[in-house]
Design an enzyme around this catalytic site. Structure first.
Site, mmCIF file in Angstrom:
data_model
loop_
_atom_site.group_PDB
_atom_site.id
_atom_site.type_symbol
_atom_site.label_atom_id
_atom_site.label_comp_id
_atom_site.label_asym_id
_atom_site.label_seq_id
_atom_site.Cartn_x
_atom_site.Cartn_y
_atom_site.Cartn_z
ATOM 1 N N GLN A 282 0.826 -1.197 0.000
ATOM 2 C CA GLN A 282 0.000 0.000 0.000
ATOM 3 C C GLN A 282 0.866 1.255 0.000
ATOM 4 O OE1 GLN A 282 -1.705 -1.285 3.800
ATOM 5 N NE2 GLN A 282 -1.284 0.748 4.581
ATOM 6 N N PRO A 283 0.317 2.396 -0.363
ATOM 7 C CA PRO A 283 1.113 3.633 -0.419
ATOM 8 C C PRO A 283 1.718 3.983 0.931
ATOM 9 C CG PRO A 283 -0.994 3.921 -1.540
ATOM 10 C CD PRO A 283 -1.065 2.601 -0.847
ATOM 11 N N GLY A 284 2.957 4.448 0.884
ATOM 12 C CA GLY A 284 3.605 4.932 2.092
ATOM 13 C C GLY A 284 4.372 3.905 2.878
ATOM 14 N N THR A 285 4.445 2.668 2.387
ATOM 15 C CA THR A 285 5.136 1.629 3.156
ATOM 16 C C THR A 285 6.645 1.657 2.957
ATOM 17 O OG1 THR A 285 4.580 0.112 1.347
ATOM 18 C CG2 THR A 285 3.184 0.042 3.294
ATOM 19 N N GLY A 286 7.139 2.400 1.978
ATOM 20 C CA GLY A 286 8.584 2.537 1.822
ATOM 21 C C GLY A 286 9.168 1.810 0.637
ATOM 22 N N THR A 288 9.792 2.953 -2.544
ATOM 23 C CA THR A 288 10.822 3.776 -3.186
ATOM 24 C C THR A 288 12.048 3.904 -2.295
ATOM 25 O OG1 THR A 288 9.084 5.010 -4.335
ATOM 26 C CG2 THR A 288 11.271 6.006 -4.255
ATOM 27 N N GLU A 505 -23.175 10.256 19.478
ATOM 28 C CA GLU A 505 -21.875 9.703 19.856
ATOM 29 C C GLU A 505 -21.992 8.750 21.044
ATOM 30 O OE1 GLU A 505 -20.539 11.481 16.705
ATOM 31 O OE2 GLU A 505 -19.357 10.122 17.940
ATOM 32 N N HIS A 508 -23.058 5.270 19.874
ATOM 33 C CA HIS A 508 -21.920 4.480 19.405
ATOM 34 C C HIS A 508 -21.119 3.936 20.590
ATOM 35 C CE1 HIS A 508 -22.387 5.323 15.190
ATOM 36 N NE2 HIS A 508 -22.234 6.635 15.335
ATOM 37 N N ASP A 580 -21.998 6.020 8.458
ATOM 38 C CA ASP A 580 -22.209 4.793 9.227
ATOM 39 C C ASP A 580 -22.932 3.759 8.380
ATOM 40 O OD1 ASP A 580 -21.090 6.073 11.415
ATOM 41 O OD2 ASP A 580 -23.024 6.801 12.134
#
EC number: 3.4.24.-
Length: 749
Positions: A282-286, A288, A505, A508, A580
């Site tokens: 997934q994006p951002g995992t490193g 590059t 709230e 929930h 929701d």
């Protein structure tokens, strides 16, 4: 599957976009000269013809600057128009004779000679020009075309008696001048007048194109050249020391580093190193960062390029750039080629995804990549590393042995991985003694390396804004809230809106406290923040890697808690539960159609996976009766959960009212305070307490966030798409094809 980020449901309202900081009133700093010490390098440098990235310098030692015509395109247009106007004036006016009256040879000219009004004439062939002694008007004055002048011109007819004319001129004392017949301007003058401006314009464009070619590395002829950015091994400042939390991927790539350093070690034993390595996650995992670390560790040239940069509107450019990129890498071997976002050109061919037949430029580029990788010799020390977020849509030819035959999955880090990542990103950040990185790692399930780096940066900026010498625990906690939810908003809500938000709230929260298997409630707030009018935080005690049916049904019940509380207390509904409803519907549909949790459907996948669409557009993979059965099962699951939540809240109405009273008084209640205000005993196991319990956003696409579920009343008609930093495991959708967690849509409050 990977761990859960905290989940949230929110009472949405859109936060006005923050203005960028203004520079108004500030004196811009003087830019240092090109030769002054400390001046930044000129970015307008062009790659050398050898393609190795060596800047080409101008005569003064600086980078070659692109020529900029004054006024831009409009300036060029005005310049061309001025040239054309000048040419017309020269040809029409500058060379035109002065004003003369043109008179007929007979009787006017002859009569003027006899009257003694002709002073002097000049004869050129059959043309006569001269001066009258007094002004003459011709045609008569009542004619609109009449001209009055002393200078005149006329033509001598071929049949005129020139001897008689000569005698008449002599008798009237007229000075006569003669010259040879003029056959018009010379050939050179005609060429200059006719083609001079055109030649000048062409020369101007040639000059401009050469200047731009020098600044852009070849101009039009550079379309087929690779635009890869090259960095030498010694220049790469990234090594495996800068990579943390993804030890498995790092171990896979260590073998590549060893081969690039000692290729003879493998060639001596007949071993062949993989030609290509595919990094997926997934994006951002490193991904590059890992590729750069491999180049930095091996100390070899690194060519990086995005896959989308190969394709241009000119046919064949993509394939040409692929050839040029691989040629440069082979010349610099050992080397690494890194292609980011490979799915931009590596999407599976056919299958209804694009044109049927036809010549697709992306397919040509993909075919050229396949051909180049096949052309590698076993001893060629060039490794191709590619990164993608969607490996399931790649063409099978890319993944076969001999191409990208080594696939490395870069997963979201677990708790220990997040701790190591935080240590890397806080090396240069002074931390106060009360900052506990282990607690921060525990409170950020689902966050990936990019999210944690952003969290540390936000905390540092917040500490600087507050004038702190070091980053404190409160800075980190507030930064985490800002990253996940956005900044607090000063919204003046009416008492009725605050009360409705508090019940929403609290609904929930009460359901989360009383439902077995649900994530613990960490925090409840009715303070508007980001796009939410109020939020309820929930997060698991530990990273989750699998979900059972009870857990998923519990998430559906918690999502229904806010809406049911409004039904019980106010007797009507608002649009605030839109996100929701989307979330619980997505969970229920995936339970039935993808995870086999319905006895009526059984273990059959009736919902297509994201990467595998229908064979042909518009062709359904399931029958109408099966789709109808899926809808019935989804409704059964949701209706059953709705009935259970209604019973639960009616039985615990006193606890609901008590929690609402605490929220209206305090506005924000932490975990212990929320249980105490609700009058319920906290039976959760002990856990490492984070600096402040916060949720983490989830990947808006393909993963289940088992973390804090912000429960909410969203603002009117303000859709809010919240993209998560990432989850540790696959996540159910928020709609028929999307996933739970990640997509929070604001409704009408």
């Amino acid at each position: 599957m990977t761990g859960d980020p905290p989940e949230r449901r929110s009472n949405g309202d859109r936060l006005p976009a923050e203005r960028p900081p203004s520079n108004e009133g500030q004196t811009p700093p003087r830019k240092p000269g090109r030769n002054e010490p400390g001046s930044p390098p000129d970015w307008r440098v062009t790659p050398a013809p050898d393609g190795r990235g060596t800047p080409r310098r101008g005569r003064n030692g600086g980078g070659m600057r692109p020529f900029r015509f004054p006024g831009g395109r409009w300036g060029i247009l005005v310049f061309i128009l001025v040239l054309l106007g000048l040419n017309w004036w020269i040809s029409s006016n500058a060379l035109a004779p002065s004003e003369r009256v043109r008179v007929p040879y007979s009787p006017n000219f002859i009569q003027q000679v006899r009257d003694g009004n002709v002073k002097e004439i000049s004869s050129t062939g059959a043309s006569i020009q001269g001066d009258f002694r007094a002004d003459v008007t011709y045609p008569p004055k009542d004619d609109k075309d009449s001209v009055t002048a002393k200078k005149f011109s006329t033509e001598v007819p071929a049949f005129a008696d020139t001897d008689e004319l000569s005698k008449l001129l002599q008798d009237n004392d007229v000075t006569v001048n003669a010259s040879p017949a003029d056959n018009g301007p010379s050939l050179l003058v005609s060429i200059l007048l006719g083609f001079g401006p055109v030649i000048l314009i062409i020369a101007l464009f040639v000059f401009l194109s050469r200047r731009m070619a020098g600044a852009a590395g070849g101009g039009m002829m550079s379309f087929g050249r690779s635009r890869a950015r090259r960095s030498e091994g010694g220049e790469a400042q990234v090594t495996f020391r800068d990579v943390a939390g993804i030890d498995e991927a790092e171990a896979e790539l260590n073998e590549i580093v060893d081969f690039l350093k000692n290729p003879q070690k493998y060639q001596r034993l007949g071993g062949k190193i993989p030609k290509g390595v595919l990094l997926s996650g997934q994006p951002g995992t490193g991904k590059t960062l890992l590729a750069r670390a491999v180049a930095g560790e091996a100390g070899v040239p690194f060519f990086s390029m995005s896959a989308s940069e190969f394709v241009e509107m000119i046919v064949g450019v993509g394939a040409s750039r692929v050839r040029d990129l691989f040629r440069q890498a082979k010349e610099a071997a050992p080397a690494i080629i890194f292609i980011d976002e490979l799915d931009a050109i590596g999407r599976a061919r056919g299958g209804g995804r694009g044109s049927f037949g036809g010549n697709d430029e992306r397919e040509q580029t993909l075919n050229q990549i396949l051909t180049e990788m096949d052309g590698f010799e076993p001893t060629t020390a060039v490794i191709v590393i590619a990164a993608t977020n969607r490996p399931e849509i790649l063409d099978a030819a890319l993944l076969r042995p001999g191409r990208f035959d080594r696939r490395v999955t870069v997963a979201a880090p677990d708790r220990n991985g997040r701790l190591m990542i935080l240590k890397v990103h806080t090396r240069s950040v002074p931390l106060a003694d009360d900052v506990d990185l282990e607690s921060i790692a525990s409170s950020t399930p689902g966050m990936v390396g990019a999210d944690l780096a952003n969290l540390v940066n936000e905390a540092a900026l917040l500490a600087a804004r507050r004038g702190h010498v070091k980053v404190t625990n409160s800075d980190v906690a507030d930064a985490l809230e800002k990253v996940v939810l956005g900044a607090e908003r000063k919204v003046m809500m009416s008492d009725d809106d605050r009360r409705r938000t508090a019940y929403h709230e609290s609904g929930h929260a009460i359901v989360g406290m009383l439902t077995a298997g649900a994530d613990p409630v960490r925090k409840v707030s009715i303070i508007p923040r980001g796009q939410a009018l109020g939020v309820t935080f929930s997060s698991p005690d530990a990273d989750k890697y699998n979900y059972d049916e009870r857990y998923l049904v519990g998430k559906i019940k918690v999502a229904l808690g806010g809406r049911v509380a409004e039904e019980i207390v106010f007797g009507d509904l608002t649009t605030g539960a839109e996100s929701d409803i989307q979330q619980l519907t997505g969970i229920a549909r995936q339970m039935v159609g993808r995870w086999g949790m319905s006895r009526a459907i059984g273990p059959i996948a009736v919902l297509p996976s994201e990467g595998n669409g229908p064979l042909l557009p518009g062709v359904a993979e399931t029958s109408e009766s099966t789709q109808r059965l899926v809808d019935e099962e989804v409704r059964r699951i949701v209706d059953s959960a709705h009935a259970e939540v209604t019973r639960l809240l009616r039985e615990h109405r006193a606890n609901l009212d008590s929690l609402v009273a605490g929220l209206l008084d305090q506005e924000t209640l932490d975990e212990a305070d929320a249980y105490e205000a609700a009058g319920l005993e906290h039976m959760r196991p002990e856990r490492v307490e984070p600096p402040a319990p916060r949720p983490s956003r989830r990947d808006g696409g393909r993963s289940v966030a088992a973390g804090p579920v912000p429960h909410g009343l969203e603002a009117p008609e303000r859709p809010a798409q919240i993209a998560a930093p990432g989850a540790d495991e696959p996540e159910p959708p928020t709609n028929g094809s999307g996933e739970l967690g990640g997509s929070v849509r604001a409704g009408d409050a």
